[in-house]
Scaffold this motif. Structure first.
Motif, PDB file in Angstrom:
ATOM      1  N   ASP A 293      47.864  35.386  38.327  1.00 22.04           N
ATOM      2  CA  ASP A 293      47.213  36.688  38.126  1.00 22.04           C
ATOM      3  C   ASP A 293      48.211  37.718  37.598  1.00 22.04           C
ATOM      4  N   ALA A 294      49.001  37.279  36.603  1.00 21.77           N
ATOM      5  CA  ALA A 294      49.987  38.156  35.946  1.00 21.77           C
ATOM      6  C   ALA A 294      50.962  38.788  36.935  1.00 21.77           C
ATOM      7  N   GLY A 295      51.196  38.128  38.075  1.00 18.76           N
ATOM      8  CA  GLY A 295      52.160  38.616  39.048  1.00 18.76           C
ATOM      9  C   GLY A 295      51.576  39.426  40.172  1.00 18.76           C
ATOM     10  N   ARG A 296      50.306  39.790  40.075  1.00 18.83           N
ATOM     11  CA  ARG A 296      49.707  40.578  41.155  1.00 18.83           C
ATOM     12  C   ARG A 296      49.573  39.751  42.435  1.00 18.83           C
ATOM     13  N   THR A 297      49.108  38.518  42.277  1.00 14.67           N
ATOM     14  CA  THR A 297      48.844  37.680  43.444  1.00 14.67           C
ATOM     15  C   THR A 297      50.086  36.957  43.925  1.00 14.67           C
ATOM     16  N   SER A 298      50.815  36.347  42.998  1.00 15.34           N
ATOM     17  CA  SER A 298      51.957  35.537  43.420  1.00 15.34           C
ATOM     18  C   SER A 298      52.978  35.424  42.301  1.00 15.34           C
ATOM     19  N   ILE A 299      54.251  35.452  42.703  1.00 17.20           N
ATOM     20  CA  ILE A 299      55.385  35.204  41.809  1.00 17.20           C
ATOM     21  C   ILE A 299      56.325  34.249  42.533  1.00 17.20           C
ATOM     22  N   GLN A 300      56.661  33.154  41.885  1.00 18.26           N
ATOM     23  CA  GLN A 300      57.581  32.183  42.483  1.00 18.26           C
ATOM     24  C   GLN A 300      58.704  31.892  41.508  1.00 18.26           C
TER      25      GLN A 300
ATOM     26  N   LYS B 190      47.497  50.453  41.829  1.00 21.34           N
ATOM     27  CA  LYS B 190      46.396  50.931  41.002  1.00 21.34           C
ATOM     28  C   LYS B 190      46.845  51.184  39.572  1.00 21.34           C
ATOM     29  N   PHE B 191      48.105  51.531  39.397  1.00 24.00           N
ATOM     30  CA  PHE B 191      48.591  51.884  38.071  1.00 24.00           C
ATOM     31  C   PHE B 191      49.185  50.689  37.314  1.00 24.00           C
ATOM     32  N   LEU B 192      49.043  49.495  37.847  1.00 26.92           N
ATOM     33  CA  LEU B 192      49.412  48.315  37.069  1.00 26.92           C
ATOM     34  C   LEU B 192      48.457  48.173  35.886  1.00 26.92           C
ATOM     35  N   LYS B 193      48.968  47.646  34.782  1.00 28.14           N
ATOM     36  CA  LYS B 193      48.175  47.525  33.568  1.00 28.14           C
ATOM     37  C   LYS B 193      47.343  46.246  33.609  1.00 28.14           C
ATOM     38  N   THR B 194      46.721  45.950  32.480  1.00 32.40           N
ATOM     39  CA  THR B 194      45.902  44.749  32.378  1.00 32.40           C
ATOM     40  C   THR B 194      46.776  43.500  32.494  1.00 32.40           C
ATOM     41  N   ALA B 195      46.113  42.376  32.785  1.00 31.54           N
ATOM     42  CA  ALA B 195      46.850  41.117  32.914  1.00 31.54           C
ATOM     43  C   ALA B 195      47.602  40.789  31.630  1.00 31.54           C
ATOM     44  N   HIS B 196      46.978  41.058  30.477  1.00 39.76           N
ATOM     45  CA  HIS B 196      47.654  40.804  29.210  1.00 39.76           C
ATOM     46  C   HIS B 196      48.928  41.621  29.082  1.00 39.76           C
ATOM     47  N   THR B 197      48.854  42.908  29.428  1.00 39.10           N
ATOM     48  CA  THR B 197      50.021  43.783  29.308  1.00 39.10           C
ATOM     49  C   THR B 197      51.130  43.354  30.260  1.00 39.10           C
ATOM     50  N   GLU B 198      50.774  43.042  31.504  1.00 43.15           N
ATOM     51  CA  GLU B 198      51.794  42.636  32.471  1.00 43.15           C
ATOM     52  C   GLU B 198      52.444  41.313  32.065  1.00 43.15           C
ATOM     53  N   MET B 199      51.667  40.373  31.518  1.00 39.60           N
ATOM     54  CA  MET B 199      52.264  39.116  31.065  1.00 39.60           C
ATOM     55  C   MET B 199      53.149  39.333  29.852  1.00 39.60           C
ATOM     56  N   ALA B 200      52.774  40.257  28.990  1.00 43.84           N
ATOM     57  CA  ALA B 200      53.637  40.576  27.848  1.00 43.84           C
ATOM     58  C   ALA B 200      54.975  41.131  28.330  1.00 43.84           C
TER      59      ALA B 200
END
Length: 588
Positions: free
Chosen positions: A39-46, A149-159
């Motif tokens: 989920d682009a880092g929102r849910t989990s980062i390993q 709340k101020f995190l961007k869209t999944a596309h933006t965060e993955m970019a």
């Protein structure tokens, strides 16, 4: 609360977490680093590495603020050889997320499993695990909902994630990296050379157009690669500066590269470069900003001059710019040397062919050619200009038949009040932009036809470009693009919008990716506007294209039938009017 506030300076988004954890893995001597994101880092980062690992005591102490083993006194700040040194990353991550750490140092039989939530240690116990460290960061900003709340869209965060990884992977080609998002592999980099890593990250096409840069001085050693002038692009150019294996932003050094290429590249274009600098650690200061990308140099002017000279030398040494070659010794001569002992060669004299029926005053053959403005086809649009606009432009009540082209760039026509000069490229850009925008809007209801290619074009994109393209795939399909995602950033282009035949699909898609990705977040309407602008830029007639009288008249008519004929979509003037009074002053 103090920890959460301090964490805001270091951990701004999921990409910040990945940057800090991957840099720690590199500092730990890892040879292989795996990054798994959900989920682009929102849910989990390993982040899993095979570095030196940590003991039970160090694992617990690493989450205390300003606890670090990388420096021991203030003087060490001026002799840094590691990426991290302040001891802020892990405490900041633990303050705003749920963290699990599993680690074991070499030589220890058991490792340590540690669980922390919001800076509170929940459990710590021994565990059987491999040498290295395994960090799992869940529910980022779970206790600071305003930040989440101020995190961007999944596309933006993955970019942003792929951009941060690119900066680290480019400077550590001896380390293997992988990136997986929601079960899909986005990056798989093996250990290689510096040039091989650039090819893997930026693409083979970019790597093929690079020139080596290699200068060693007592002040600075500069190595790396700069692009050839023909590799210049307006948008989406990959440009990287590194110093002592650390990525940095440095506009002053960037101007040195711009100045070196200024005679050979258009003012609105830039070349890619990957430049690695090595200086004495005590001659730079990296402790300026929490992100550590702003670096001060003690001898900034001297390094700027060395960098400029190195770039110019690379251009000249590798023949990237045209020049006069006076060294012709040993090369075949264009004119054979006369040898009296050889019999004369009998060569038939050249014949001049001409058309006896040609009439220069007759109808030009070019008038039968299809108009360069007719693709993609559309029905003729009558010229409808409001009276107030006519008065402001000084246009005649009837359309003028007198149109002239100046230097293949401007269309000149007479008006009631003077002369009008129209930039033909910008005028066509405005016409095509409004057409493509209306097509994109209509495509939400009915998909536009696609022109299938006889042979699919397989193109390679970087991880970041591939992520952006995937987010645009639905809208691209609606306007006629037939794309299939393969593996490792490879895409198959099987069809393009009807009417855009002859354009290079890869260049068109790269321009779309760069245009849409210029800003971090945008609405669906803004994305359509950006896509329409990118399509229009690629299809608009260029400066220097000769136009017939009918084509110039058609261009003018369609320009003033558009909604905003005065400006291009990006705010540039399309035409100007020189009134009679000003013309009169010119001849006084």
């Amino acid at each position: 609360m103090a920890n959460q506030i301090a964490a805001g300076e270091v951990i701004q988004r999921p990409a910040s977490v990945i940057k800090e954890l991957v840099e720690n893995a590199v500092d730990a001597g890892a040879h292989h680093v795996d990054v798994v994101v959900a989920d682009a880092g929102r849910t989990s980062i390993q982040v899993v590495d095979d570095g030196c690992g940590m003991s039970e005591t160090d694992a617990r102490l690493a989450f205390e603020r300003h606890a670090t083993s990388k420096i021991r006194e203030a003087a060490d700040l001026f002799a840094l050889t590691t990426m991290g040194f302040r001891g802020e990353a892990l405490p900041s991550i633990a303050a705003v997320a749920q963290v699990e750490l599993t680690t074991r140092p070499a030589g220890a039989e058991l490792g340590t499993h540690l669980m922390i939530e919001g800076s509170r240690v929940l459990s710590q116990e021994p565990v059987v695990t491999a040498v290295g460290s395994n960090f799992v960061v869940k529910n980022l900003f779970f206790n600071t909902p305003a930040r989440r709340k101020f995190l961007k869209t999944a596309h933006t965060e993955m970019a942003n994630i792929t951009a941060e990884l690119d900066r680290i992977t480019l400077v550590h080609p001896d380390v293997a990296f992988t990136l997986t998002h929601n079960g899909q592999s986005l990056m798989s980099l093996t250990q290689t050379s510096a040039k091989g890593r650039i090819a893997a990250v930026a693409g083979d096409r970019v790597a093929e157009q690079l020139l080596p840069l290699d200068v060693e001085t007592p002040l600075v050693n500069i190595h790396g690669f700069v692009g050839q002038p023909q590799s210049a692009r307006k948008r989406g150019v990959q440009q990287f500066f590194f110093v002592n294996n650390r990525y940095m932003r440095h506009p002053y050094f960037h101007r040195a590269i711009v100045e070196a290429f200024a005679p050979y590249v258009a003012a609105d274009q830039q070349v890619p470069y990957f430049i690695y600098m090595t200086v004495q650690p005590d001659e730079i200061d990296v402790n300026i900003h929490p992100t550590k990308t702003e670096i001060k140099f003690e001898n900034e002017l001297a390094i700027w001059q060395i960098l400029l000279a190195a770039a110019r030398e690379s251009l000249g040494r590798w023949g990237a710019v045209p020049g006069i070659d006076f060294d012709t010794e040993g090369r075949p001569q264009d004119i054979p040397v006369f040898n009296p002992s050889e019999p004369p060669r009998h060569v038939a004299p050249p014949k001049v062919e001409y058309n006896e029926g040609f009439n220069p005053f007759g109808e030009s053959a070019s008038s039968t050619k299809p108009s360069v403005l007719s693709a993609p086809p559309e029905p003729s649009v009558p010229l409808i200009i409001p009276e107030d606009v006519q008065l402001s432009l000084g246009l005649p009540e009837e359309k003028s038949n007198e149109h002239f082209q100046y230097k293949g760039t401007y269309v000149v026509t007479a008006t009631r009040s003077g002369l009008m000069l129209i930039d033909q490229h910008r005028a066509h850009l405005r016409i095509l932009y409004e057409r493509y925008l209306s097509q994109l809007t209509a495509a939400q209801v009915t998909a536009l036809p696609s022109q299938h290619l006889l042979f699919p074009d397989v193109v390679q994109f970087t991880a970041g470009e591939s992520t952006t393209l995937a987010s645009m795939q639905h809208d691209l399909a609606l306007i006629g693009f037939d794309l299939s995602q393969l593996s490792g950033g490879t895409w198959s282009v099987e069809g393009i919008p009807a009417g855009m035949e002859g354009l290079e699909p890869r260049r068109l898609l790269l321009d779309l990716i760069a245009t849409v990705g210029e800003r971090g977040t945008f609405s669906a309407q803004e994305q359509q506007e950006r896509m329409a602008l990118a399509l229009a830029r690629n299809a608009a007639i260029p400066a220097g294209q000769l136009l017939s009288a009918d084509e110039m008249r058609d261009l003018t008519d369609r320009l003033f039938a558009s909604h905003m004929p005065r400006l291009t979509p990006d705010g540039k003037a399309i035409y100007t009017v020189i009134d009679d009074a000003e013309l009169g002053r010119m001849f006084k």
